[in-house]
Design an enzyme around this catalytic site. Structure first.
Site, mmCIF file in Angstrom:
data_model
loop_
_atom_site.group_PDB
_atom_site.id
_atom_site.type_symbol
_atom_site.label_atom_id
_atom_site.label_comp_id
_atom_site.label_asym_id
_atom_site.label_seq_id
_atom_site.Cartn_x
_atom_site.Cartn_y
_atom_site.Cartn_z
ATOM 1 N N ASP A 95 -8.688 10.127 -19.247
ATOM 2 C CA ASP A 95 -9.629 10.075 -20.372
ATOM 3 C C ASP A 95 -10.181 8.676 -20.624
ATOM 4 O OD1 ASP A 95 -8.996 12.734 -20.681
ATOM 5 O OD2 ASP A 95 -7.561 12.391 -22.294
ATOM 6 N N MET B 25 -14.316 -4.009 8.520
ATOM 7 C CA MET B 25 -15.399 -4.988 8.427
ATOM 8 C C MET B 25 -15.088 -6.013 7.332
ATOM 9 S SD MET B 25 -18.618 -2.357 8.897
ATOM 10 C CE MET B 25 -19.869 -3.581 9.296
#
Length: 605
Positions: free
Chosen positions: A155, A565
């Site tokens: 929430d 990468m």
């Protein structure tokens, strides 16, 4: 009785993705500090029942759980814990194991319960001694309870942290669902109502709508500010269709209400759309799919860091220290008073219940208010007309460097915010190469419709940096189109090209304009920002693949090497290593020697 520190770890309330990562981190960080750790199963109910529900944990007890959803400790609502007698039993069972330090992972109710237990600890202990169930020596040795709370709840309704454990994963589920619904809605030119969780907090609905490019959102903290909101909403949706949209997506928070406090259900919104749009509408209630499944990379990393910080906090705490909530604010770990965080959280709930919505929005904070303001702009069917006599700036918008996920969402926001404020956005194709070649055209509101969820760069990008005569050509193009400012969304190559224009201002007056760079690179190696657009998506892609590789590695008892990468920045490698539980990570910033490899091979054996 125990001589070394003993702490218990429990999860309570609704489960949330990332709880296991927090438990794993807390357990191992405490064991590293030579403490004894106990897992408390089934939340506070397990504490009350005791016995086998409070078990000693070893390093291996939390192995292989990092990528698992739910909670290995289990969780349960405990009506018994609401009574003082129930809490007395909890204290008794904890002290049988010599535990007076707790890490509680849960939502508002769970952390409130932990705070009450801490406040009553001494008096409950005295009652147990008076009843003869515990020796008087316990009063001296275990006279206080140390508590560290972590917010585990999708929430995101708790003070003390910008983001709670599980929220990011839930947003992933919501965004994926909205993307899927959007494609079928566009195919049939239909209206869809999507209900999301969040209790009395609209974070999931608000951010889900922003991320997916939804057409309308209803949240508890800021309901529509007029009584005839139904007609207004449908007018916006109808105009959007007339402008060229093929779908209408309305996101409804489960706690949504009107300005008089009357609940707004997804079923009612469906009736309204059917009546006013005179077309068939569909309702999708996402439900518990938002809470289930594997946690996102962000949740795994954040939960890991918070779990370690919680273990450190409870082991270092003194008897006079108050209970703390360990949270993330501005991307940093912070310690806050658990009591104050609980009180502030309850204040927001009261404001919403009493229809004091302006106060509720203030309590949610500036970032939340800004997000809602931006959403209200982006969901317009068309921009506001420019004020008379206002100077309309002509702003060039481009992407530069390698494409990064999120570039299109950023471009859409820039174009629509500019036009809504009365300015003229100019789309530059193919980055700075397009600027040199005069590949520029005016963009309008609907030109970026549907761009929010798409990858790559719809404008096209390049790593081109203007040099020599190209600078003169770029300056001529800027003068020809009367460009007053440039917004460049991109990576290092885009930054370098923008800086090149800045350096050449003394030679080319056309470059003497504001140049704004928005960081967008999976490498996350750009100055001035802790997180670049695209880095989080890349990290999730890596984690998803490594999770699959781990399954094969376990089955075959094999070692895998995964290259990611990042160029000369180790962000993706480091964060994916934390998120997947890798045994070793090699970073450019750290370097590597043959001795390092030899040592690591021995450890892997």
């Amino acid at each position: 009785m125990a001589k070394t520190a003993r702490l218990g770890v429990l999860t309570s309330g609704g489960d949330a993705q990332g709880m296991n990562a927090a438990v794993r981190s807390a357990v191992r960080a405490a064991l590293e500090r030579k403490a004894e750790v106990f897992g408390i199963f089934e939340g506070f109910q397990g504490m009350i029942e005791g016995g086998n529900l409070i078990r000693p944990f070893s390093w291996d007890s939390v192995g292989g759980v990092l990528q698992e959803g739910g909670t290995l400790l289990g969780t349960a609502r405990s009506p018994d814990f609401l009574r003082r007698e129930g809490r007395k039993e909890a204290v008794y069972n904890l002290l049988l194991q010599g535990i007076n330090r707790l890490i509680v992972i849960g939502g508002d109710g769970s952390l409130t319960g932990a705070q009450v237990l801490r406040e009553e600890w001494r008096s409950l202990l005295e009652e147990l001694v008076a009843e003869g169930r515990l020796e008087p020596s316990y009063l001296e040795e275990f006279g206080f309870l140390t508590v560290a709370g972590l917010v585990g709840s999708i929430d995101n309704d708790m003070f003390g942290t910008d983001l709670s454990i599980g929220t990011d994963s839930a947003l992933h589920r919501i965004t994926e669902a909205l993307d899927a619904i959007t494609s079928t809605a566009a195919s049939h030119q239909r209206a869809f109502v999507v209900e999301v969780m969040g209790h009395h907090c609209g974070h999931l609905a608000l951010m889900g709508a922003l991320a997916s490019g939804a057409d309308f959102a209803l949240i508890p903290e800021s309901p529509p500010n007029l009584d005839e909101w139904e007609e207004r909403m449908c007018s916006i949706l109808r105009t959007g269709r007339e402008m060229g949209r093929r779908d209408s997506i309305v996101v409804v928070a489960e706690g949504a209400q009107d300005r008089h406090g009357n609940a707004i259900s997804s079923a009612y919104v469906e009736e309204v759309l059917t009546k006013y749009l005179e077309e068939e509408a569909r309702v999708t209630v996402l439900g518990h799919v938002q809470r289930g499944g594997s946690p996102s990379a962000s949740d795994r990393v954040m939960a890991t860091l918070l779990g370690a910080a919680a273990a450190e906090a409870v082991l270092n705490a003194k008897s006079s220290d108050e209970a703390v909530l360990i949270g993330f604010e501005n991307n940093k770990i912070v310690h806050s008073s658990l009591t104050e965080c609980v009180e502030q959280t309850h204040k927001v709930g009261r404001c919403i219940h009493e229809c004091r919505f302006d106060e509720a929005m203030e309590y949610r904070g500036k970032a939340y208010k800004d997000s809602f303001r931006i959403l209200r702009t982006l969901i317009r069917a068309n921009p506001r007309p420019p004020p008379p006599n206002k100077r309309r700036l002509r702003v060039a918008v481009m992407t530069g460097g390698a494409p990064a996920p999120g570039m299109n969402a950023a471009t859409r926001a820039v174009v629509r915010m500019l036009e809504d404020n009365g300015h003229i956005p100019l789309g530059v194709k193919w980055g700075f190469r397009g600027l040199i070649d005069d590949d520029i055209e005016e963009m309008n509101w609907m030109a970026v419709n549907g761009w929010a969820p798409t990858g790559g760069s719809e404008l096209g990008s390049s790593r081109k940096t203007p040099e020599g005569a190209e600078l003169y050509a770029a300056a001529q193009v800027l003068e020809k189109h009367g460009v007053d400012a440039i917004v460049m969304i991109g990576g290092w190559a885009g930054y370098h090209a923008a800086h090149k224009l800045y350096e050449e201002r003394h030679n080319f007056p056309a470059f003497d304009i504001p140049i704004i760079c928005i960081p967008a690179s999976i490498n996350n190696n750009l100055p001035g920002s802790e997180l670049s657009i695209g880095a989080d998506t890349a990290l999730n892609s890596i984690v998803e693949v490594v999770d699959k590789i781990k399954q094969s590695a376990v089955a075959l008892n094999r070692c895998f090497i995964v290259e990611v990468m990042g160029r000369y920045c180790g962000y993706l490698a480091l964060m994916s290593a934390i998120a997947t539980g890798a045994e070793r990570v090699y970073l450019h910033e750290e370097g590597i020697t043959l001795k390092d490899l030899e040592r690591d091979i021995e450890l892997l054996r």
